[in-house]
Design an enzyme around this catalytic site. Structure first.
Site, mmCIF file in Angstrom:
data_model
loop_
_atom_site.group_PDB
_atom_site.id
_atom_site.type_symbol
_atom_site.label_atom_id
_atom_site.label_comp_id
_atom_site.label_asym_id
_atom_site.label_seq_id
_atom_site.Cartn_x
_atom_site.Cartn_y
_atom_site.Cartn_z
ATOM 1 N N ARG A 135 0.820 -1.256 0.253
ATOM 2 C CA ARG A 135 0.026 -0.064 0.111
ATOM 3 C C ARG A 135 0.858 1.120 -0.003
ATOM 4 N NH1 ARG A 135 -3.036 -3.155 3.929
ATOM 5 N NH2 ARG A 135 -4.541 -4.259 2.942
ATOM 6 N N LYS A 157 2.059 11.309 -11.587
ATOM 7 C CA LYS A 157 1.183 10.405 -12.438
ATOM 8 C C LYS A 157 2.083 9.166 -12.771
ATOM 9 C CE LYS A 157 -2.126 13.392 -14.955
ATOM 10 N NZ LYS A 157 -2.315 13.649 -16.147
ATOM 11 N N GLU A 199 7.343 17.096 -25.727
ATOM 12 C CA GLU A 199 6.906 17.673 -24.543
ATOM 13 C C GLU A 199 7.338 18.901 -24.041
ATOM 14 O OE1 GLU A 199 4.297 16.026 -23.398
ATOM 15 O OE2 GLU A 199 4.430 13.893 -23.431
ATOM 16 N N LYS A 241 5.981 22.753 -15.199
ATOM 17 C CA LYS A 241 5.114 21.627 -14.958
ATOM 18 C C LYS A 241 5.107 22.012 -13.123
ATOM 19 C CE LYS A 241 4.088 16.912 -15.003
ATOM 20 N NZ LYS A 241 3.993 15.517 -15.815
ATOM 21 N N GLU A 251 -5.422 16.822 -10.903
ATOM 22 C CA GLU A 251 -6.175 17.228 -12.209
ATOM 23 C C GLU A 251 -7.699 17.410 -12.136
ATOM 24 O OE1 GLU A 251 -4.308 15.329 -15.663
ATOM 25 O OE2 GLU A 251 -6.315 15.328 -16.677
ATOM 26 N N ARG A 255 -4.527 21.041 -14.309
ATOM 27 C CA ARG A 255 -3.557 20.288 -14.971
ATOM 28 C C ARG A 255 -3.853 19.562 -16.071
ATOM 29 N NH1 ARG A 255 0.039 15.608 -11.295
ATOM 30 N NH2 ARG A 255 1.095 14.858 -13.184
ATOM 31 N N ASN A 259 -2.155 18.135 -21.074
ATOM 32 C CA ASN A 259 -2.503 17.274 -22.053
ATOM 33 C C ASN A 259 -2.731 17.616 -23.415
ATOM 34 O OD1 ASN A 259 -2.451 14.662 -20.504
ATOM 35 N ND2 ASN A 259 -4.350 15.536 -19.403
ATOM 36 N N HIS A 262 -2.400 15.427 -26.645
ATOM 37 C CA HIS A 262 -2.755 14.093 -26.153
ATOM 38 C C HIS A 262 -3.752 13.449 -26.547
ATOM 39 C CE1 HIS A 262 0.835 15.357 -23.667
ATOM 40 N NE2 HIS A 262 0.921 14.386 -23.165
ATOM 41 N N HIS A 266 -3.093 10.023 -28.069
ATOM 42 C CA HIS A 266 -3.297 8.748 -27.415
ATOM 43 C C HIS A 266 -4.004 7.941 -28.465
ATOM 44 C CE1 HIS A 266 -2.455 10.009 -23.095
ATOM 45 N NE2 HIS A 266 -1.619 9.973 -23.603
ATOM 46 N N HIS A 279 5.511 7.914 -27.916
ATOM 47 C CA HIS A 279 4.640 8.767 -27.334
ATOM 48 C C HIS A 279 4.908 10.158 -27.821
ATOM 49 C CE1 HIS A 279 1.947 10.318 -24.266
ATOM 50 N NE2 HIS A 279 2.888 10.999 -23.743
HETATM 51 P P1 NAD Z 1 10.631 5.029 -23.046
HETATM 52 O O1 NAD Z 1 10.558 4.887 -21.450
HETATM 53 O O2 NAD Z 1 9.950 4.103 -23.841
HETATM 54 O O3 NAD Z 1 12.298 5.325 -23.392
HETATM 55 C C1 NAD Z 1 12.321 5.440 -24.817
HETATM 56 C C2 NAD Z 1 13.510 4.302 -25.218
HETATM 57 O O4 NAD Z 1 14.651 5.042 -24.855
HETATM 58 C C3 NAD Z 1 13.519 3.174 -24.729
HETATM 59 O O5 NAD Z 1 14.025 2.206 -25.575
HETATM 60 C C4 NAD Z 1 14.533 3.212 -23.374
HETATM 61 O O6 NAD Z 1 14.990 1.994 -23.158
HETATM 62 C C5 NAD Z 1 15.541 4.152 -24.291
HETATM 63 N N1 NAD Z 1 16.370 4.655 -23.336
HETATM 64 C C6 NAD Z 1 16.174 5.325 -21.967
HETATM 65 N N2 NAD Z 1 16.856 5.967 -21.598
HETATM 66 C C7 NAD Z 1 18.005 6.011 -22.431
HETATM 67 C C8 NAD Z 1 19.482 6.431 -22.448
HETATM 68 N N3 NAD Z 1 19.777 7.459 -21.447
HETATM 69 N N4 NAD Z 1 20.235 5.992 -23.394
HETATM 70 C C9 NAD Z 1 19.805 5.152 -24.277
HETATM 71 N N5 NAD Z 1 18.579 4.599 -24.327
HETATM 72 C C10 NAD Z 1 17.737 5.057 -23.412
HETATM 73 O O7 NAD Z 1 9.844 6.310 -23.436
HETATM 74 P P2 NAD Z 1 9.865 8.006 -23.009
HETATM 75 O O8 NAD Z 1 9.540 8.805 -24.011
HETATM 76 O O9 NAD Z 1 11.071 8.133 -21.954
HETATM 77 O O10 NAD Z 1 8.462 7.807 -22.165
HETATM 78 C C11 NAD Z 1 7.204 7.525 -22.642
HETATM 79 C C12 NAD Z 1 6.229 7.062 -21.606
HETATM 80 O O11 NAD Z 1 5.931 8.018 -20.731
HETATM 81 C C13 NAD Z 1 4.891 6.694 -22.170
HETATM 82 O O12 NAD Z 1 4.336 5.741 -21.619
HETATM 83 C C14 NAD Z 1 4.050 8.046 -21.348
HETATM 84 O O13 NAD Z 1 2.636 7.648 -21.669
HETATM 85 C C15 NAD Z 1 4.700 8.245 -20.471
HETATM 86 N N6 NAD Z 1 4.639 9.570 -19.950
HETATM 87 C C16 NAD Z 1 4.119 9.852 -18.770
HETATM 88 C C17 NAD Z 1 3.864 11.078 -18.235
HETATM 89 C C18 NAD Z 1 3.529 11.132 -16.675
HETATM 90 O O14 NAD Z 1 2.998 12.426 -16.240
HETATM 91 N N7 NAD Z 1 3.796 10.133 -15.769
HETATM 92 C C19 NAD Z 1 4.052 12.193 -18.823
HETATM 93 C C20 NAD Z 1 4.533 12.088 -20.361
HETATM 94 C C21 NAD Z 1 4.647 10.633 -20.726
HETATM 95 N N1 GLY Z 2 1.828 14.646 -18.526
HETATM 96 C C1 GLY Z 2 0.591 15.107 -18.113
HETATM 97 C C2 GLY Z 2 0.596 15.284 -16.811
HETATM 98 O O1 GLY Z 2 1.590 15.101 -15.974
HETATM 99 O O2 GLY Z 2 -0.333 15.951 -16.130
#
Ligand code: NAD
Ligand code: GLY
Length: 374
Positions: A135, A157, A199, A241, A251, A255, A259, A262, A266, A279
């Protein structure tokens, strides 16, 4: 929607710089700098525990787990690690369950600290695992993609995907600290850097026209990974942010502006199957579509929409979506978390530097899809 003005931009100090997420007793620091993984000092002052678990993936683990382990060793009796499969398509229950299995097999107690070492996929899953295990156990974000440093690691998030909708299963759960080591971006593939720029660009139209102008001027430096330019872009993105999340953590209103792009994005991601488009690529294209929708709604002029599109194109991001068919786009967008009572709601720009959320006549949305898909 915003009740406090956005703090003005300042030049980053020499050395590591800190942005604070102000959430009362859940406040934390985002530290941005070079070589953070080389120093145990940046990992001191976290909740005391005997065990730490590094959660990473098969790509990032071989590059950075050993460094992180070294930095954590002075602080924990045992530093464990787990490598998940790499890819958005593995942001799912089986991969999440691997984290729980590792924690249980290692008899991790409720003080165990999780360290998310990787991009947004690893960060979102590790955060969700931390929210659920016993938890709630503490976790730290160590983002290694540009996208994760400017967005996903900040704000709490956490989620996994469901085949029927992206990020649909998750929790709001804040990390203890975010450590953005700019040096890790050196190994990031160029396509991933560009996805992260989507982003970064997002923050201009929704909140900060000066930052948008700065990006127009400095985009080439960012594309060539100029460290100072990256530091400024990560810092300003995190400041914006932090300003949004500090006013609306869960949100209930403001917030949602984060998006921007998005809703269309999405739909592209889940319509094609997770992992086909990155993404950030989907968000970049989605921002072009949402800017056009804003213009068609009369909220900005077409020149402003074209200015947004031009920067996204210069960043090497797609500006035309896949031809899924308008009906399929509309069906997918109805699953979006912002939809209310079946009505799709879009983050729209108007004027430049300000965003709101609203519905739109279906005919206009169809026009946008027709104008921006292949
Ligand atoms: P990802 O985590 O898939 O990373 C992208 C690629 O780069 C992967 O293949 C990873 O292994 C590789 N990689 C990572 N760091 C590296 C490095 N330093 N050197 C070499 N390779 C490296 O993708 P992302 O773009 O980082 O994140 C996308 C995800 O984030 C999506 O699932 C999206 O929904 C989520 N997201 C979440 C929020 C939130 O607020 N929580 C906001 C935006 C996006
Ligand atoms: N990336 C959208 C949020 O953090 O709210």
């Amino acid at each position: 929607m915003a009740s406090t003005p956005l703090p003005p931009a300042t030049a980053p100090a020499q050395g590591p710089t800190t942005v604070v997420i102000d959430l009362g007793d859940r406040s934390y620091d985002i530290v941005i700098g070079e070589g953070l993984l080389d120093s145990p000092d940046f990992f001191s002052g976290l909740p005391k525990a005997s065990k730490a678990l590094i959660v990473t993936n098969t790509t990032v683990g071989p590059l950075y787990t050993a460094k992180l382990r070294q930095a954590l060793t002075p602080h924990y009796k045992a530093v464990l690690d787990i490598e998940l499969p790499d890819g958005e398509q593995y942001k799912d229950w089986p991969a999440l369950n691997q984290i729980f299995t590792a924690l249980l097999e290692q008899a991790a107690d409720r003080k165990t600290v999780l360290f998310a070492l990787g991009g947004g996929v690893v960060g979102d899953m590790t955060g969700f695992a931390a929210a659920c295990y016993m938890r709630g156990v503490p976790f730290v974000q160590v983002p290694t993609t540009l996208l994760a440093q400017v967005d996903s690691s900040v704000g709490g998030k956490t989620a996994i995907n469901h085949p029927a909708g992206k990020n649909m299963i998750g929790a709001f759960y804040q990390p203890q600290r975010v450590l953005c080591d700019l040096t890790t971006l050196d190994t990031l593939p160029q396509r991933e850097l560009l996805a992260g720029l989507a982003e970064v660009i997002k923050y201009g139209p929704i909140a900060d026209t000066e930052f948008f102008s700065w990006l127009e001027t400095n985009l080439d430096k960012l594309l060539s990974r100029d460290r100072e330019a990256l530091k400024y872009a990560v810092k300003r993105s995190c400041e914006i942010k932090a300003w949004v999340v500090g006013q609306d953590e869960k949100e209930s209103g403001l917030r949602a502006i984060l998006n921007y792009g998005h809703t269309f994005g999405h739909a592209i991601e889940s319509g094609l199957g997770y992992g086909e488009w990155l993404h950030g690529e989907a968000v970049g294209c989605g921002m072009v579509m949402a800017a056009d929708l804003s213009a068609r709604l009369g909220l900005i002029d077409t020149t402003t929409a074209q200015r947004i599109q031009a920067l996204i194109a210069r960043a090497g991001l797609p500006i035309r979506g896949p031809n899924l068919g308008a009906d399929r786009y509309l069906e997918l967008m109805q699953v979006d978390k912002k939809a209310e009572g079946g009505e799709i709601r879009f983050v729209v720009i108007g004027p430049m530097g300000q965003a709101t959320m609203q519905g739109a006549p279906e005919s206009l949305v169809r026009d946008v899809i027709a104008a921006h898909t292949c």
